[in-house]
Design an enzyme around this catalytic site. Structure first.
Site, mmCIF file in Angstrom:
data_model
loop_
_atom_site.group_PDB
_atom_site.id
_atom_site.type_symbol
_atom_site.label_atom_id
_atom_site.label_comp_id
_atom_site.label_asym_id
_atom_site.label_seq_id
_atom_site.Cartn_x
_atom_site.Cartn_y
_atom_site.Cartn_z
ATOM 1 C CG HIS A 11 -1.814 1.164 1.361
ATOM 2 N ND1 HIS A 11 -3.148 1.107 1.050
ATOM 3 C CD2 HIS A 11 -1.577 2.444 1.769
ATOM 4 C CE1 HIS A 11 -3.703 2.297 1.245
ATOM 5 N NE2 HIS A 11 -2.770 3.135 1.689
ATOM 6 C CD GLU A 12 1.516 3.604 3.638
ATOM 7 O OE1 GLU A 12 1.701 4.665 3.004
ATOM 8 O OE2 GLU A 12 0.478 3.383 4.293
ATOM 9 C CG HIS A 30 0.373 6.301 -0.844
ATOM 10 N ND1 HIS A 30 -0.645 6.945 -1.509
ATOM 11 C CD2 HIS A 30 -0.183 5.765 0.278
ATOM 12 C CE1 HIS A 30 -1.774 6.802 -0.824
ATOM 13 N NE2 HIS A 30 -1.523 6.091 0.259
ATOM 14 C CG HIS A 33 0.781 8.952 -7.154
ATOM 15 N ND1 HIS A 33 -0.426 9.217 -6.554
ATOM 16 C CD2 HIS A 33 0.713 9.553 -8.363
ATOM 17 C CE1 HIS A 33 -1.189 9.926 -7.373
ATOM 18 N NE2 HIS A 33 -0.513 10.159 -8.471
#
Length: 685
Positions: A478-479, A482, A485
């Site tokens: 999940h992290e 990010h 991105h």
């Protein structure tokens, strides 16, 4: 000489953590604010007619050193804080808020911006420049540029108060968390808890110079205890302590702060012409209005509740068999784990040996190479803020084709990546991605970002490496979503770069990447036993895949409860005048309550996402983004999860940051708007 005000002489101009002293911060902020104000004065006093380049673009690139110093300071205040840093934060926050208000309410500057905005049709602006102009103008209006002088002063004071009170909220939660520990002296009180976990509790006790075992409210300590401890009274005691976090009327209580924060937000919204703070926030989100958000959440609530109730009935049956008449919230994790083991013959402890942290990290690095052509090389000469932190250079393959392997020339450098995985007293709970430096293009150079991932995984012991639960595996992915991105950012302006997107779009990349953890094709490439090298057996992989939606109804209800409570706080704040925080919370989460409410506990006083972080009137975005990520991953599933053409289109979405409307970006990638049915099908079949 103050290191924070100089051009950093470190590799890639990275943060010089080894040279920064606490006493540097306050004078550095004062000096850099003055320097930034001089840059603003240059824009305002320019005798040439205001145009896009000398006003909008100049403003976008102003204050770079101040931004970097702020990123360093506030990231450390979350990841490696202490009493001195927290005191500095209390002094620095109002200064920065005042500076921000001074710029946003600078009438001469706004007049120049408005001139450019009113004549935007006269300029031959590309799509990103148009977005920058629109966002700059709106940002000033939303910061009070159109208010009279008296109201500008009111807004400035409100913003300063909000900054300080939200900071205090987080400090209280951290202080309460650190202040509590449960000292266990009898081995039998640890019945049911796996040996590897009890070893951690013993290590914690040893660090405190105590005999026996110590359990804390840090998640890697608290969650395993609630999941495995057979001693129900101790589970209740720990759950009560956790539920009383900043809600016990003591030194670190947040109940009054919640009311003060919400009232300040409502005052801000009214001052700017909005009915509620939620209306103010959602104007700049994909969802647009509180009504649309609540309709979305309630639609999911209706669909999810029957599944959740059925799941709780299954847990009740197990509890009754153990002689428990009424199952409570503090029984949930324990019986959910029992049920999961019964259904799938699978538990976290038997999976953990297959997921040593370094192996999982290599897997996510490998996936990034396969999809986007990225490679990662550790650097030991780049300063770090703690010995646990590791730093990686991130490169992109020369041809842009993932299969072409590693290319280490300077021109292919994409980012610095800091990873910080283990809990400590100076680190707040949870997991997050942040940045120390944004990406932007200026003077012919593509200045690359410095990205950080911070987690709280179990530390290695003398006998075992850090072994992750499957949930922690998905947390790392999940992290890292990010982080991608941020690392793949490729925009002109720093304030449109990376994760600088609409808030209900920001969770798409993170939640999207989690999907790969459940794919057998991918799992087999990295889930190997840390001692034997055995690949996770097919039957276990199948059970992992089958267990993906285990307790999905309950988890969905939990997230919906947070989202509804958040939206209600920010639309019905007036009702809080005659109610306690606990009464308000109980009333507006009644529809999602699956266990009896305990009068001694409340979650709002530690709901840092909305009272300290950036999720005020925005917690719904996790569920909103789940629709996006389910729909996006379905596209990959239909065409191959490593499909290079689709990966290339997705990479464009990631690298575009906030340069386009998010729905337009999504449709360019997917070919259509996201469908809520994709989420419902994934969750409930």
């Amino acid at each position: 000489m103050n290191i924070l005000t100089e051009n950093f002489s470190t590799p890639y101009h990275s943060a010089p953590f080894d040279q920064i002293k606490n006493e540097d911060y306050l004078p550095a902020f004062k000096e850099l604010i003055q320097k930034s104000e001089e840059e603003i004065d240059t824009i305002v006093n320019n005798s040439d007619e205001a145009n896009f380049e000398n006003t909008i673009e100049a403003l976008a690139f102003s204050g770079e050193q101040l931004d970097r110093a702020s990123n360093i300071f506030f990231n450390l205040n979350s990841a490696e804080t202490n009493d001195e840093l927290q005191q500095i934060a209390q002094e620095v926050s109002p200064i920065l808020t005042e500076y921000s208000s001074k710029i946003s309410q600078n009438e001469a500057l706004f007049n120049k911006i408005k001139k450019v905005y009113d004549r935007k049709e006269d300029y031959n602006l590309n799509e990103e420049q148009q977005m920058l102009l629109n966002e700059t103008y709106k940002g000033f209006v939303r910061s009070g540029a159109l208010l009279n002088e008296e109201d500008k002063e009111k807004l400035k004071k409100i913003s300063m108060d909000l900054s300080l009170k939200s900071l205090k909220f987080g400090q209280n939660v951290l202080a309460y968390t650190n202040a509590y520990s449960k000292h266990i002296t009898k081995k039998e009180d640890l019945a049911g808890i796996p040996e590897a976990i009890t070893e951690q509790y013993a290590e914690e006790a040893k660090e405190r110079n105590m005999e026996g075992w110590v359990v804390t409210l840090q998640y890697p300590s608290y969650i395993p205890f609630m999941t495995y401890a057979e001693n129900r009274e101790l589970r209740k005691e720990l759950a009560l302590a956790n539920g009383k976090k900043s809600f016990d009327g003591g030194e670190f209580d947040n109940q009054n702060l919640i009311k003060e924060l919400l009232n300040l937000k409502q005052q801000k919204a009214k001052l700017l012409g909005y009915d509620t703070y939620a209306d103010f926030v959602l104007e700049e989100r994909m969802a647009k209005s509180p009504t649309k958000v609540l309709d979305f959440l309630n639609e999911l609530l209706v669909k999810a509740k029957p599944y959740a109730e059925k799941e709780i009935e299954e847990l009740k049956s197990l509890a009754i068999a153990d002689g428990i008449d009424e199952i409570q919230g503090y029984d949930h994790a324990f019986y959910a784990e029992k049920l999961r083991k019964a259904k799938y013959d699978l538990n976290d402890e038997e999976l953990k040996p297959y997921f040593p942290l370094e192996q999982v990290q290599e897997a996510v690095f490998g996936l990034s190479k396969k999809l986007f052509g990225l490679t990662f090389e550790e650097r030991n000469d780049i300063p770090k803020y703690h010995e646990d932190v590791k730093v990686y250079e991130v490169f992109e393959a020369v041809s842009g084709k993932p299969e072409d392997g590693n290319a280490n020339s300077e021109k292919d450098f994409k980012a610095l990546l800091y990873v910080d995985y283990f809990p400590r007293k100076g680190k707040r709970a949870g997991a997050w991605m942040t940045s120390y430096k944004n990406q932007y293009k200026k003077d012919g150079e593509n200045s690359r970002p410095h990205i950080s991932i911070v987690c709280n995984f179990s530390k290695p012991t003398k006998d075992t490496p850090s072994l992750l639960t499957f949930q922690e595996v998905t947390t790392l992915f999940h992290e890292f979503g990010h982080a991608l991105h941020g690392m793949l950012a490729d925009t002109q302006y720093p304030n449109l770069s990376g994760t600088s997107v609409k808030w209900d779009f920001v969770e798409l990349p993170s939640q999207f990447l989690e999907n790969f953890c459940y794919e057998p094709e991918f799992l087999k490439t990295f889930a190997r036993h840390y001692q034997t090298g055995e690949v996770l057996p097919d039957e276990k992989i199948k059970k992992v895949e089958q267990s993906k939606n285990f307790m999905e109804g309950y988890q969905t209800m939990r997230q919906l409860g947070f989202g509804i409570l958040d939206m209600t706080y920010h639309t019905k704040v007036d009702e809080l005048e005659n109610m306690s925080v606990k009464e308000f919370e109980d009333q507006y989460t009644k529809a999602i309550q699956l266990y009896p409410s305990n009068p001694e506990t409340a979650m709002s006083p530690s709901f840092s996402h909305i009272f300290q972080g950036g999720y005020s009137a925005g917690y719904y975005s996790y569920k909103w983004a789940e629709v996006l990520d389910a729909d996006a991953f379905q596209y990959f599933k239909e065409n191959g999860i490593f499909n290079p053409e689709i990966a290339a289109k997705y990479k464009i979405l990631l690298s575009s940051g906030g340069t386009k409307d998010p729905m337009e970006l999504y449709k360019n990638f997917r070919g259509s708007e996201p469908k809520v049915e994709s989420l419902l099908t994934r969750a409930f079949g």
